[in-house]
Design a protein around this motif. Structure first.
Motif: not given
Ligand SMILES: [Zn+2]
Ligand SMILES: [Zn+2]
Ligand SMILES: [Zn+2]
Lengths: 657, 657, 657
Positions: A105, A143-144, A267, A269, A316
């Protein structure tokens, strides 16, 4: 404000027959928002022009029918194969000159005009199709950005774009030559077409050259995002435009991208980030292996909140073990709940889990979801359920907004680029430096806001810290002059002109009536040769030799007599990178002067003020007694014995502030 | 000899209005030489053929008018953009096959005939214009050959040049096949055009193939330098031709380049080199972080002195923190003075600081100068001033020449290439091995000369050491046979033929009447598995199994009984790489036998004999009492209590030699 | 069986006048086999079609005349320059996209059809010329497949071949899209021609995509080998076809290649392998620096024996220091003999030393031989002579075959690829995991067989262990069900479908009636955060959260209560990677249950059962008393005081089994 929970979902990954059941379970769990669509281009347009939006409409209808609100992503982070084959020069190129190809991606170059047009086309088609659908609550662009280091590309498209950008900026090659100092090493150009990208040079390229390339690359991300945001706004009135940033991602200016968003999200994590992007040593990583760094999430909550005028989400949220870090442990019981509450404590509107069900196939098959691949509830599911329940119980109690924090930190993306280009010492890293300041303030129990490097005002902050700022914006300089709170500047702040040169009167390039200090010389230090400071502590990595005017006060000096911390009125300058204890001591002193009440917290415990309440979080594996901090009554949530992974909320007045 | 000080200056970096003032300050400081021009091609020829030498003439006139002598550099290390665009195949190519582009410096391929012609053209133009200018005292060719690893290039030009070089050397493919042993692995070629460059092979290339490529590449540097030297000599009679070498730069044969120079010079950055090219451990680097390695500068002073028949300079001397090492600390007070005096102790004619004023722009903006960017004197300025004053005071006292040293070390660049090609054990490095010998001799207070691997005579040296010599030259073999001093050979010396093969009678390939030893087998060792030697100490990294003839004496053996040090008459052979203490002990014993008087010095203190005087230098941070070494009278310079960073000079007779 | 010794010889490296003498010395030493020819293409065919086989015939005649048997190698590992120049696209391409060129060896792409044809042509020519020569006993195909990482190539030929392979496998792009889950991240393809190679992607490629590429690449090695084997069989009746594998080489399926061989052989370099491919720490490497890892050779003996139905050789045995590891020490006295006997203990037919005489030229000039370059006997020569003598003395005593071992380990090459593609935790490595099991079994004195992942039967083994198996083959599942011995499965076994997806019912994907366990979640762990197990020991690196059915017994649990080892009947499942002591304890318990008699051996001592005898080997530097193991009589070879590097053989009944 109605605090809400969400989840990421990929209807295209599952049989359509399962969608309704999934939606119903989401609603039952207490989720309200569902993000979908952001990687689905090959299903939305299997061949050029052959749009297939019907399945997406049915998915949105199904979710909407279950009472859920949809966040629709534009699929531009994953251009399909047919499109890449049509314009292979859209692929990004690494610093080593090799093309980064199709097969995962983010395989696109922000500079590529042709791809930008394709993104506008698919965004427009989606916005027209779904912009006014009642189930659509918001949009996510792409996205990101920059994930997998994709901001910088060294393609032919980038070279052409950069040359045009330089021409707009400098108008004449002479102006560029002067600004960059190309007379050094005969690097002069006679034409903008002669400017190369700054990779693959024999030794390091001109820092001014690289800096402009970094600015250009950041501008390309802004351009890319704005193109989508404009289309969405035009065709989907009343819906929020969101992007999901990543952690410790500094390659583009998030304030500039945020200016075109309604809501910044990110996001989060915690365990993955501790493993793969923390500067802490192995002991620390071991201690927090199942909890995450106690300041890393908060840092980004506070930073990204600042990038979009206060409105922000977690798009996320890690719900269990992930797949991408060097090691991927399971969170300690309770941590998913803690992370969720911490986001709300920092003012999040929506906290969304990634992802609904673990996918059994492809790249992220080892990434946990709220459900296991066999649709059984995973650990995260139950913690999300508890958060949903607690949110309901507390909703009336909490204020709408977090309100102004105690301290402001100036955060400036170009400074990150500058010191990456010219660290001068191996350990000098802008994020690491600012994070050290942030953690020290949090160790003192303080709540922090970030403000950008061109903020026009510092009003309301009793203490403002400005570490490692590349160059002064006129706005910030005026704001400092106008400010009556305490300001701590340095190390290295104001050490360059905008053209990446040393200021004529030497750093920090502040008017003498403001501070009266000059950095005559700097040095960088091996980690094992710190400079001892009188009274204890050391400067590590970076140290300045300050010259001070007569009216400037020296507050701390190094043992060799060089001034370490100086001040004039409320304005302070710090001539080195303090170790953790020295930094704590310095900030403690300044906080006291500023009238801020502080308390020293253990590494595992953190507080966050939110309106009239204060939250306490325990990242540790042993209980902590909040009565030690003056909590005299039982909290609204949790108890004064703050359990491992525990959360507590109390009234502000009771918290000892 | 008139010992002089100099500085590097870039008139093109500063307004012309500042030149006269700069020149006057230089002269006042006591400087006599100024190096200019070596990166100014884009200003000397902004477009092809459009020479603009007027500004340079005005700069030379200004410096000359202030009584300064100019060293004019040819600008060939920084070809301008228009030239690179005309012949892009002049760019060097890395071992990974990627082109090393424009945007910094040294972006040229030594093999490229077209670029060589361009260099001859600009050199000729400069030599014609300024060759007889009375202000011109000397010329510098190019700048720092091989800096940024630019000797080796894997371009099409290099391939063609290499093939032609091979054809000249071998005349027939058969001869090449025999010499290289290409029958191994079917690497035979039928035509010189079939020979590839030795990069990007599946596994390692044939060492004989790589060795010839290394020889070829070194020859290309010699060719490049000689082309300029010849032109300068033809048009600038009576001026010295100089090149400035770098530290620990082994990719080309400095003896061969030096043969075409009048004066070898080098660029001495003690703190930067300690950080980025020392084999010492972290403790050592910490200890000497602000002083530099006590033997590294001396090593290069002695080595480069040997490359041009004794005349040598320091062309660039570190004056403060630099910008290019992993960490860049400030020198301890006094070290800039110490480094300056150390150069003179080793026989330098001129010691030149880099640079006059710190440039606030471009790549080296964080590199200190004698002046700060704001033209205020920096720390180095005051130390240079002290040196200038002391030079004046001592000038009558000191001898013109350093004279012959106590010990000679054979230093051989091809040996460095050979063991880089075939280390056989990870730690085996020619420089490191020779440096170990050098340091041990210096720990014994001895002064050292280097001689090349083809030296025809060792006369005058009571001790000669020959570690790690790739192959014997006939000249050196004769010199050894003729020599009546002590000779220490090995480890690994004479272990190959010139064709990179094992000699027929096995290493060290010496006649039996000379030594009577054979290396039956070798092994390389992990650092944690050294071989213990009887009586103490170990062999590390490299160990040989020696077989000795009956008449050869075994002086030391390993604990497993294998001979470690053997001798026949004055000729010794050492069968391993001794640790520091063992090496000291061995050299101490040999020195005693050779009638050299030695004394063991602490790590921080070093001596250097110069004619009838001896210098003492203290690289440490605590004082050292020179009476411990038998210094009974007050020194001519400094005192017997040698302060941190201290320098002292005394009469030789008093020093205990 | 007549156990024999051999040697590798390169007649083309030496004057023809020396051949006869060499042959006579070989025979006198007791060698019977000589491998020749495998790198000689440029001498066999100096130009296209210009075969020159005469010298080879004379060499074979000479060896044959001395009573030696020749193993003739096909020269395809070193295509000559003229051939590479004819088809430069036969060169392999690295994962970084750069061509791996001519100049060493193995410079060919297994996918290249044109090169395959050339290999068939030269093999046919050789087979026709020498296939029925009485001196030819066997053939070696090529040399060391995959050495220097040459299985994987990312060339245009590989891309075309891969696409065709996918088309054969999947028939339709839709099937591929479903199998790989390309809906994830829009990676769908509409045509097999759209499939790229999985290198140079922006972030990691789809694991299913990479897995198929790994399968394809392995198939290409099989195809390559089979093409030669078929030709040889057709033209050289009665001769064995052999290939020489390397150590810890996992990139192709050795079982699949072995299916086309008569004899598997391998190249055993105990010291080199310890240095460059062991997972052990520095202490271990220091301890065994002169002996090699005590289990590494045995592991490969047992593994490769399994790949060709029990017939196997050592084709190259280290005879002294080698040239290619980071350090290359000399073997301890006696180790060459020990290694030789160890091969026979594991059932080798022939043990061949590499090489006869050390070559003084080219890449391997520092690699010892049985003779030194000056033809004097090197250390290995005398040890080989001793083995030859002892072989003669013992030949009548020993059984022909080793017979079935005590324990079987399932070894599966695709599992190695799978966990390389998706380690999930940095330390997860299939070889390392299996090797841990193997070493633990050997620490218990057990002898081990390997069986492939698709073995149809486990008959005869009282204990079978199956660690880290990627996916179940139907055959193995049936074999387990049919098996009445003990089986230990896991960790991670059966965790994927063949399409690299998580099985629907979750791992280990075994029927409930067999085991009744599900892996609900996994986590990977930093080395410093192991999971403690009740009763002692830890899980390191990898841990599973097991859910067990009611009728499944939990034998061990982690301290946090999660089941660690569970069982149903004789079938066990292990939910983590045990540390060495825990693994020993678990296997000890299982062995006891299985009725295997075990004894705990020190690290240095190993046993191997062979028919009715048991061998003991001492890899240590101190003696070991075999009476401690119950050896009551004097051994047939060696003594009960097992000296350093000692070997002993005794009757099985006496060994305490
Ligand atoms: Zn992600
Ligand atoms: Zn320089
Ligand atoms: Zn081999």
């Amino acid at each position: 404000m109605n605090r809400t929970l969400g989840v990421c979902y990929y209807p295209e990954h599952w049989p359509e027959t399962q969608w309704a059941d999934d939606a119903a379970r989401m609603a039952r769990l207490g989720l309200t928002h569902v993000r979908i669509g952001e990687f689905a281009w090959s299903r939305l347009e299997p061949r050029r022009g052959a749009y297939d939006f019907d399945w997406l409409r049915r998915a949105i209808d199904t979710l909407h029918g279950a009472g859920l609100k949809v966040v629709l992503g534009t699929p531009t982070a994953t251009p399909p194969k047919w499109l890449v084959d049509e314009m292979p020069d859209m692929l990004p190129v690494g610093a080593d000159g090799s093309v980064r190809g199709f097969g995962s991606r983010r395989h696109y170059d922000f500079s590529h005009d042709g791809y930008l047009e394709e993104c506008k086309r698919i965004t427009l088609a989606l916005a027209r199709a779904f912009g006014e659908h009642p189930g659509i609550a918001a949009w996510q662009t792409d996205n990101e950005y920059d994930c997998h280091n994709t901001t910088l590309s060294y393609s032919a498209a980038a070279r052409a774009g950069f040359q045009a950008w330089l021409q707009r900026k400098y108008q004449s090659p002479d102006a560029l030559n002067r600004a960059w100092g190309t007379v050094f090493w005969s690097m002069e150009v006679a034409d903008f077409g002669e400017v190369e990208l700054p990779n693959l040079t024999v030794t390091e390229a001109n820092p001014a050259h690289v800096m402009d390339f970094r600015r250009y690359a950041s501008d390309m991300v802004v351009r890319f995002n704005k193109a989508q945001a404009d289309i969405i706004r035009a065709h989907s009135p009343g819906r929020d435009v969101i992007h999901n940033f990543m952690g410790r991602t500094l390659a583009f200016d998030h304030f500039a991208v945020g200016a075109d968003l309604d809501i910044s999200s990110w996001d989060s994590y915690p365990l993955g980030f501790l493993e793969d992007r923390s500067d802490q040593n192995d002991d620390w990583k071991r201690q927090f292996a199942r909890a995450g760094d106690p300041d890393f999430q908060a840092f980004h909550h506070d930073l990204y909140r600042a990038t979009s005028k206060g409105r922000w989400w977690v798009m996320e949220q890690q719900p269990g073990p992930v797949n991408w870090a060097p090691h991927n442990p399971a969170p300690r019981d309770g941590m998913v709940r803690l992370w969720s509450w911490e986001a709300f404590a920092h003012g999040a509107e929506t906290m969304s889990y990634f992802r609904w069900r673990q996918a059994p196939f492809a790249q992220e098959q080892m990434h946990a979801g709220l459900l296991r691949p066999d649709s059984i509830e995973a650990e995260g599911y139950f913690e999300a359920a508890q958060v949903a329940k607690e949110l309901g119980e507390l909703e009336g109690e909490l204020d709408d907004k977090a309100g102004l924090a105690d301290v402001a930190i100036v955060f400036d993306y170009p400074s990150a680029w500058a010191w990456e280009i010219q660290p001068q010492g191996r350990e000098f890293d802008y994020f690491r430096l600012v994070f050290d300041f942030y953690r020290s303030l949090r160790r003192l129990g303080l709540s922090v806001d970030f403000v950008p490097g061109d903020t026009p005002s510092l009003e309301g902050y009793r203490l403002v810290v400005i570490p490692g700022l590349f160059t002064w914006s006129p706005a910030l300089l005026e704001a400092i002059k106008a400010h009556d709170g305490h300001v701590l500047i340095g190390p290295r702040s104001g050490s360059k002109t905008a053209d990446f040169a040393i200021p004529q009167g030497l750093p920090p390039a502040l008017p003498d009536d403001l501070l009266g200090v000059r950095v005559a010389r700097i040095e960088t230090l091996r980690a094992d040769t710190p400079v001892p400071i009188q009274g204890g502590g050391t400067f590590q990595f970076w140290r300045e030799y300050l010259e001070v005017n007569a009216e400037t006060e020296t507050i701390l000096s190094a043992k060799d007599g060089v001034p370490a911390l100086v001040a004039k009125g409320n304005c302070h300058y710090l001539g080195g990178w303090p170790d953790a204890d020295l930094l704590l001591e310095i900030l403690q002193g300044l906080s006291a002067n500023a009238g801020l009440s502080v308390r020293e917290l253990p590494d595992e415990v953190r507080l966050r003020r939110h309106g009239h309440h204060v939250f306490a979080f325990n990242y540790g594996a042993t209980p902590f007694d909040l009565t030690d901090l003056g909590w005299s009554r039982e909290p609204l949530l949790g108890s004064r014995r703050l359990e491992p992974s525990g959360v507590a909320v109390t009234q502000l007045s009771d918290a000892g502030y």
